[in-house]
Each structure stands twice: as C-alpha cells, then as structure tokens.
Design an enzyme around this catalytic site. Structure first.
Site, mmCIF file in Angstrom:
data_model
loop_
_atom_site.group_PDB
_atom_site.id
_atom_site.type_symbol
_atom_site.label_atom_id
_atom_site.label_comp_id
_atom_site.label_asym_id
_atom_site.label_seq_id
_atom_site.Cartn_x
_atom_site.Cartn_y
_atom_site.Cartn_z
ATOM 1 N N ASP A 180 0.845 -1.209 0.000
ATOM 2 C CA ASP A 180 0.000 0.000 0.000
ATOM 3 C C ASP A 180 0.878 1.255 0.000
ATOM 4 O OD1 ASP A 180 -2.285 1.535 0.180
ATOM 5 O OD2 ASP A 180 -2.736 1.034 2.268
ATOM 6 N N GLY A 209 1.348 -10.076 4.643
ATOM 7 C CA GLY A 209 2.376 -9.249 5.267
ATOM 8 C C GLY A 209 1.955 -8.848 6.670
HETATM 9 N N1 AR6 Z 1 5.291 -5.300 -4.554
HETATM 10 C C1 AR6 Z 1 4.758 -6.513 -4.318
HETATM 11 N N2 AR6 Z 1 4.548 -7.004 -3.086
HETATM 12 C C2 AR6 Z 1 4.914 -6.237 -2.045
HETATM 13 C C3 AR6 Z 1 5.481 -4.953 -2.185
HETATM 14 C C4 AR6 Z 1 5.663 -4.481 -3.520
HETATM 15 N N3 AR6 Z 1 6.174 -3.283 -3.767
HETATM 16 N N4 AR6 Z 1 5.723 -4.454 -0.940
HETATM 17 C C5 AR6 Z 1 5.342 -5.394 -0.058
HETATM 18 N N5 AR6 Z 1 4.861 -6.477 -0.707
HETATM 19 P P1 AR6 Z 1 1.292 -6.075 3.175
HETATM 20 P P2 AR6 Z 1 -1.337 -7.047 4.154
HETATM 21 C C6 AR6 Z 1 4.326 -7.752 -0.194
HETATM 22 O O1 AR6 Z 1 1.770 -5.925 4.557
HETATM 23 O O2 AR6 Z 1 -0.704 -8.164 4.854
HETATM 24 C C7 AR6 Z 1 -0.634 -1.977 4.927
HETATM 25 O O3 AR6 Z 1 -0.139 -1.113 5.914
HETATM 26 C C8 AR6 Z 1 4.675 -8.153 1.205
HETATM 27 O O4 AR6 Z 1 5.997 -8.695 1.262
HETATM 28 O O5 AR6 Z 1 1.590 -5.003 2.190
HETATM 29 O O6 AR6 Z 1 -2.575 -7.285 3.332
HETATM 30 C C9 AR6 Z 1 -2.076 -1.684 4.563
HETATM 31 O O7 AR6 Z 1 -2.365 -0.299 4.616
HETATM 32 C C10 AR6 Z 1 3.616 -9.227 1.472
HETATM 33 O O8 AR6 Z 1 4.019 -10.473 0.913
HETATM 34 O O9 AR6 Z 1 -0.343 -6.263 3.134
HETATM 35 C C11 AR6 Z 1 -2.839 -2.450 5.588
HETATM 36 O O10 AR6 Z 1 -2.952 -1.703 6.798
HETATM 37 C C12 AR6 Z 1 2.417 -8.725 0.668
HETATM 38 O O11 AR6 Z 1 2.918 -7.688 -0.192
HETATM 39 C C13 AR6 Z 1 -1.994 -3.675 5.814
HETATM 40 O O12 AR6 Z 1 -0.657 -3.293 5.483
HETATM 41 C C14 AR6 Z 1 1.305 -8.139 1.517
HETATM 42 O O13 AR6 Z 1 1.851 -7.454 2.623
HETATM 43 C C15 AR6 Z 1 -2.398 -4.813 4.917
HETATM 44 O O14 AR6 Z 1 -1.639 -5.941 5.242
#
Ligand code: AR6
Length: 169
Positions: free
Chosen positions: A33, A123
């Site tokens: 995000d 994540g």
């Molecule tokens: N490209 C692809 N994947 C990514 C990237 C990127 N640039 N950056 C991180 N990931 P998360 P959630 C991966 O935490 O668990 C946020 O604060 C990461 O390694 O982004 O759904 C939102 O605002 C992981 O495998 O999302 C919400 O509050 C995956 O993306 C909360 O986090 C998802 O990790 C949502 O948590």
C-alpha cells in the site's frame, strides 16, 4: 485465463490494473500500500479521499474492492482491496478469497485484460504464506472473468516459493 508468477515489485508492472492490499480507511499504510501511493503519487490518495467522502464513508469493507486511477504508475488503474487480518481462532478464508473475486469483478467492469496481484494479507495482516497462496490461487483459478492474464507479483523469495507450490497443485 493465463496465471503466472513474478518475483518483484508490483509498482513496476506494466498491466492494465494492479491490486493494492489496502486497509479499510483507503488512506494509505505500509507494505505494498505504501509503495503504491509513494510511486503512484498524490492523485491516487485524492481519489481515495473522494471515495471516502462519497460511497465509502465508513471505509471499504473487508473482502471488497474498488478502483482508482494508478497515477504515475505504469498501469491504468489501482484496484484497492482489503484483506482480513489472520485469525487462528476464526476462519476468514472466504474473506480472503473474496478479495481476489471482487478485484476480478471490478476488473471486468473496467475491461481489464491484464492484472497484477500481491499476496493479500500475507504481510502485516499475518496470514501464513502457504495458506495465503493456496487461497489466492484457488480463488483466481475458479473465477469467471474476462481477464486474460493474471499475474501474482511476489516481493520476496519465500512468498514466491509458496505461490509456486500452490500453482503446481
Ligand atoms: N510489490 C509486491 N509485493 C509487495 C510490495 C511491492 N512493492 N511491498 C510489499 N509487498 P502487506 P497485508 C508484499 O503488509 O498483509 C498496509 O499497511 C509483502 O511482502 O503489504 O494485506 C495496509 O495499509 C507481502 O508479501 O499487506 C494495511 O494496513 C504482501 O505484499 C496492511 O498493510 C502483503 O503485505 C495490509 O496488510
């Protein structure tokens, strides 16, 4: 529909739509995000604010999806979806599957042919990787959609490996 896996950064994908693992505020956060808003620029947040002021006064509910511009990203749209926080005591798998189904439904409304998904909830929201990958691949495979190319863009080798295993099943 063709389903493929890429290890990399979703903000660099040249696709019609990239999916954001957002939170219900739609006003940004960390992880994917944060990266999307940082690289996409302020236009995305402006549109999210307008959504909060109109249709989604209470925020975007878990499992739903909504589209905005992709700003400066090499995509046309960002489809924001809100994954469930993982719970060991309550089965929220259907909410996670719904993120993928609803994102594809919104994609169909927009005429999207190519889409990139991150590993929603895997994540900050704490979903165990193998299970998150199984649910994601299962939901996308089962969806009735006109999208031709769905790609999972996994940021780290461990998440990539979990999706590889899920896709082989
Ligand atoms: N490209 C692809 N994947 C990514 C990237 C990127 N640039 N950056 C991180 N990931 P998360 P959630 C991966 O935490 O668990 C946020 O604060 C990461 O390694 O982004 O759904 C939102 O605002 C992981 O495998 O999302 C919400 O509050 C995956 O993306 C909360 O986090 C998802 O990790 C949502 O948590």
């Amino acid at each position: 529909m063709r389903i493929s896996l890429v290890q990399g950064d979703i903000t660099e994908q040249h696709v019609d739509a990239i999916v954001n693992a957002a939170n219900s505020s739609l006003l940004g956060g960390g992880g994917v995000d944060g990266a999307i808003h940082r690289k996409g620029g302020p236009e995305i947040l402006e549109e999210c604010r307008r959504l909060r002021a109109s249709h989604y006064g209470g925020g975007l509910p878990t499992g739903q999806a909504v589209a905005t511009t992709a700003g400066r990203l090499p995509a046309r749209w960002v489809i924001h979806t809100v994954g469930p926080v993982y719970s060991a005591s309550e089965d929220r798998s259907d909410q996670l599957a719904s993120c993928y189904r609803e994102s594809l439904r919104v994609a169909d409304e927009l005429g999207v042919e190519t889409i990139a998904f991150p590993a929603v909830s895997a994540g900050v929201y704490g979903w165990p990787l193998d299970d998150a990958a199984r649910i994601a691949v299962g939901a996308v495979r089962a969806a009735q959609t006109k999208v031709e190319d769905a790609r999972f863009v996994l940021f780290t080798p461990d998440v990539f490996a979990a999706f590889e295993k899920a896709l082989e099943r």
